[in-house]
Enzyme design. Sequence first.
Site, PDB file in Angstrom:
ATOM      1  N   SER A   1      -9.376   1.292   3.100  1.00  0.00           N
ATOM      2  CA  SER A   1      -8.571   2.110   2.232  1.00  0.00           C
ATOM      3  C   SER A   1      -7.458   1.340   1.524  1.00  0.00           C
ATOM      4  O   SER A   1      -6.870   1.860   0.587  1.00  0.00           O
ATOM      5  CB  SER A   1      -7.949   3.256   3.048  1.00  0.00           C
ATOM      6  OG  SER A   1      -7.025   2.765   3.988  1.00  0.00           O
TER       7      SER A   1
ATOM      8  N   LYS B   1       0.845  -1.202   0.000  1.00  0.00           N
ATOM      9  CA  LYS B   1       0.000   0.000   0.000  1.00  0.00           C
ATOM     10  C   LYS B   1       0.882   1.254   0.000  1.00  0.00           C
ATOM     11  O   LYS B   1       1.917   1.281   0.692  1.00  0.00           O
ATOM     12  CB  LYS B   1      -0.864  -0.045   1.269  1.00  0.00           C
ATOM     13  CG  LYS B   1      -1.865   1.093   1.434  1.00  0.00           C
ATOM     14  CD  LYS B   1      -2.690   0.855   2.708  1.00  0.00           C
ATOM     15  CE  LYS B   1      -3.778   1.890   2.897  1.00  0.00           C
ATOM     16  NZ  LYS B   1      -4.612   1.597   4.105  1.00  0.00           N
TER      17      LYS B   1
ATOM     18  N   SER C   1      -9.549  -0.905   7.307  1.00  0.00           N
ATOM     19  CA  SER C   1      -8.982  -0.768   5.963  1.00  0.00           C
ATOM     20  C   SER C   1      -8.306  -2.001   5.396  1.00  0.00           C
ATOM     21  O   SER C   1      -7.948  -2.021   4.213  1.00  0.00           O
ATOM     22  CB  SER C   1      -8.001   0.406   5.928  1.00  0.00           C
ATOM     23  OG  SER C   1      -8.704   1.621   6.027  1.00  0.00           O
TER      24      SER C   1
END
Lengths: 441, 441
Positions: B120, B43, B144
Site C-alpha cells: 500500500s 506515506k 506494504s
Amino acid sequence: MAQPTAKCEDCGAFIKRFILCPPSPALPPSPPLPLHGLTFAVKDIFDIEGHVTGFGNPDWARTHVPATSTAPTVLALLEAGATCVGKTIMDEMAYSINGENKHYGTPINVCAPDRVPGGSSSGSAVAVAAGLVDFSLGTDTGGSVRVPASYCGIFGFRPSHAVVSTSKVIPMAQSFDTVGWFARDPMIISKVGHVLLPLPGETNVELTHFIIAKDCFKYLGSLGEQISHIVAKSVEVSFGSHLITNKNLGNYIYEKVSLPREFLSNASGSQASTIPALGAVSFAMRLLQRFEFMINHGKWLESVKPSIGPGISERIMEALASTDDNVDSCMKLKSELKDALTSLLGEYGVLAIPTVPGTPPKLNQDSTTLEDFRAKAFSLLAVAGLSGFCQISVPLGLHNGLPVSVSLIARHGADYFLLNLVQAFYQTLKEQAAVVWESGL
Amino acid sequence: MAQPTAKCEDCGAFIKRFILCPPSPALPPSPPLPLHGLTFAVKDIFDIEGHVTGFGNPDWARTHVPATSTAPTVLALLEAGATCVGKTIMDEMAYSINGENKHYGTPINVCAPDRVPGGSSSGSAVAVAAGLVDFSLGTDTGGSVRVPASYCGIFGFRPSHAVVSTSKVIPMAQSFDTVGWFARDPMIISKVGHVLLPLPGETNVELTHFIIAKDCFKYLGSLGEQISHIVAKSVEVSFGSHLITNKNLGNYIYEKVSLPREFLSNASGSQASTIPALGAVSFAMRLLQRFEFMINHGKWLESVKPSIGPGISERIMEALASTDDNVDSCMKLKSELKDALTSLLGEYGVLAIPTVPGTPPKLNQDSTTLEDFRAKAFSLLAVAGLSGFCQISVPLGLHNGLPVSVSLIARHGADYFLLNLVQAFYQTLKEQAAVVWESGL
C-alpha cells in the site's frame, strides 16, 4: 527507465500521480542539534576508539589494548552536537556503590566533601555536580548511577533494561547492566534520553496512579516521613490527590512473587533489618550478579591477580566462588517480580521509593559499619534492578547540609513517560522540599 | 556548595579528582547531520501536525481533523537534517499490496508503466523510484513496503516488529504494523536506519550461515532458479560457499511448528498452489490482521460507509465479519514460528526468499486472475510478517524489461546486521545479476 507522464490538474506538474499536491506539507530540516553546545564526560567503562578503557583499575588498563571503535551511545551524543571533555574515574570493575578508588583517588563529593560521592559511576556524578560538564554517562548494574546521583544531589536516570545499547561497554552482569546518565537539570536528562532511547512509542500520556511505598520510607525514619510528605504534596498539587495510594511494597511482593525460603532466611541473617521480601529480591539480584560477573571476568582475575582496594576485593572473592546453583530460581523470581510490578503500575503508574536508605555515608568508613546501610540500599535498588523497570533519582536539595533524594519508578519501556513526568512536576517537588526543610515539618 | 580542592599532580588542575587527566580523550561534536541534504516523502498514514492524515481515502480525510502533532519518526528524520517534500498516495486504509487507488489515481510504476506499482505504500515507492526524493517512509503490515519496493526496482526495508516507533501512524493491525523505508541506494537505507532504529546493541558481527529457501524460489520457475544462482554466487564471492545451505523452508516449518489442521486445509483450498506450511502461516497472519483491523476501524466503517475501490472493499467486508474465534491459535502459531525461525537463523544467519512470486502484475487486472499470485505472495510475505523478523527487498535490475528482486531475512533485532550485510555485498549481487540477465544463464 520510463518517466512518469501524467500531469497534475492543479499545478501542471507530473508529480500528481505519486506525490499529493499542496496542501501536502513540506517540512524543512529542524536544526539546531538537540545537544548543541552541551558538554559531557564518560565513565571509563565505555570504549573510545584509540584509548584504553580503564575499568577503574590500573592492572586492567595495563593488560588491555586501546579500543578499536567507540561505543554507539557516545557516538550518538557527539552526533547530536555535544562535546565530550573526557573520561571519568569509577569504582574498580564497577563493583561498589561507594565511589572510593584507592588507585586513582576518590572524587570529591562537592555537596558534602566529608561524605562518599557514591559509585561506581563516581567521577561522572561529581563532574556534573561540580558543574564541569552539563551531563555525563555512567552505567548502573546494581545502583551505580542512582546511588551517586543521590549522594551528589543531582538527577540520575537508569533506563529500562536492554532499551539503551550497551555495545562497547565493559559488561559487569548482563542481566542488569544499563547505560544511565546524570544532569543537574531535568530538561537535560530528557534531552539526553531523546538521543539515547529508541524513538517514543507513545506520547502525551497521563499519570494514572502514584504509589508511595510507605514501608520503604520507614528505612529513613523521620526523614523518610518528610520525603513522603513532600512527594505526596507535590503529586497532589500537580496531578490531584485522588491518584495517590500508600502501599507496603514488601507485603505486595511477598503476596505476588514466590520467594524461595532460603532467599528469605538469608535476608534474616546479614540483612536482618531489611523488609523481608525486598531482602529476598536483593539476595536474588546479588546471586545472579556475582555469577555473571564471574563468567565475564573470572578468567582475567585469576590470571592477572590484580591489586584491588578493600571492600571491593572481598566482594570479588565472593563472586569468584559463585556457582550456577541458584541461577534458575533467581531468573524465575526476576520474571515473577517483573510481572507483579507490571500489574501494580499498569501502563502509566509510578512508584516512589527512597533511592538509598539515608544521606551519604562518611568517607573511609569500615565495611562493618556500612553493612546495615548497604543491605537496605540493595533492597531498594533491587526493585528496578531485578525487574528491569526504569528509575530516576530526583534531588530534593540539602537537608541539614546533606543531599536528599527520592526515586520514581515506572514500568519497563515507559522511559519517556517517566522523564516527562519528572519535568512536569520537578519545580513543585523542589518548592515543597524547600518548605519542609525550612520549616522542619 | 563546596568546591573541589585537590589538584592534579600532572596538570595542576583540580580536575584530577573527578576527571582523568590527559590522555583522557576529548571529542568534538561530529557534524554534519547524518541525513544532511537528503529529501524524503512520507506515506499519508503518518501524522504531520496541522494536516489531515488521509489514509488513502477521501471519506477518511473528510471525517478526520488535522493532526495535533507529528510522528516521532518524521521528527527524527527532520532533526537528522533531511527535508520532507510531501506526503504520498497510498492504497485505501493500507488494505492492498497492489497500489491502485480509484480516488487519487494510481502512481505510475516508472520501471514498468503498464504494471502496478505495488502497495500500500505506492506513492512512497514511486517517489523514490522516479528520483523525486532520496528516500521515503512507508508502513508494512502484510507487505506494504516489501512489495512496492520489489515492483519498483528499489530497496525496501521492513524492520523487526516493534523496534521502530509507530506512534502517530494510523494502525492497520498492531501485531504486524511496522514503519519501513525505501531508497535507491543501500547506503541511504542504512543511514535512515541509523536515525530510526534504536542504537546498535552489537556491531562488527559476521555472517554465520546463509540459507536459500529453495522451495520458495520454485514459485518463480526458471526465474527463481536464476535468482537463487545469483544470490548463491554473490554469497560465495563475498563470504565463501561453505556458509550456504539450500533448504525447503516449508518442510522445516511443518516439522517445527504445530499448524492447526484447519489452517493447512484452508491452504489447500484457495491457496492450493502454495507450499502448505507457508499457506497455513499466511492464513494465520490474515486472520489476525482482519481481526485487528476490524477492532481498529470497524466502528468508523460502519458509521461512515465510505466509498472504497474494488478488491479492497471485498477484503474490508471480510474483515468486518471476522471474530476472535481463532485469535489464540494464531497467536500460538506466531510465537512458535518466531521460535522456529530463531533456531534456524541463530544470531547472525540470513534467509533468502523471493519478495514476491514473480514480476509485477499488469494494471487493472481482475482479482480472479490475481488470486493465485496473491496467495503465493502472502505465503512469502508472512514469513517475516508473522515472526516479526526484519526483511529487506533488494533490487536485482531489470529482467526482460521488468524489475526483479530478492529478499533477505534476519532474526528479530538483527536490523543493523542485515543492513550492513546488504551494503557489504550489494555490489557483487548487482554484478552477478547483470551477468545472468545478459547471458540468459
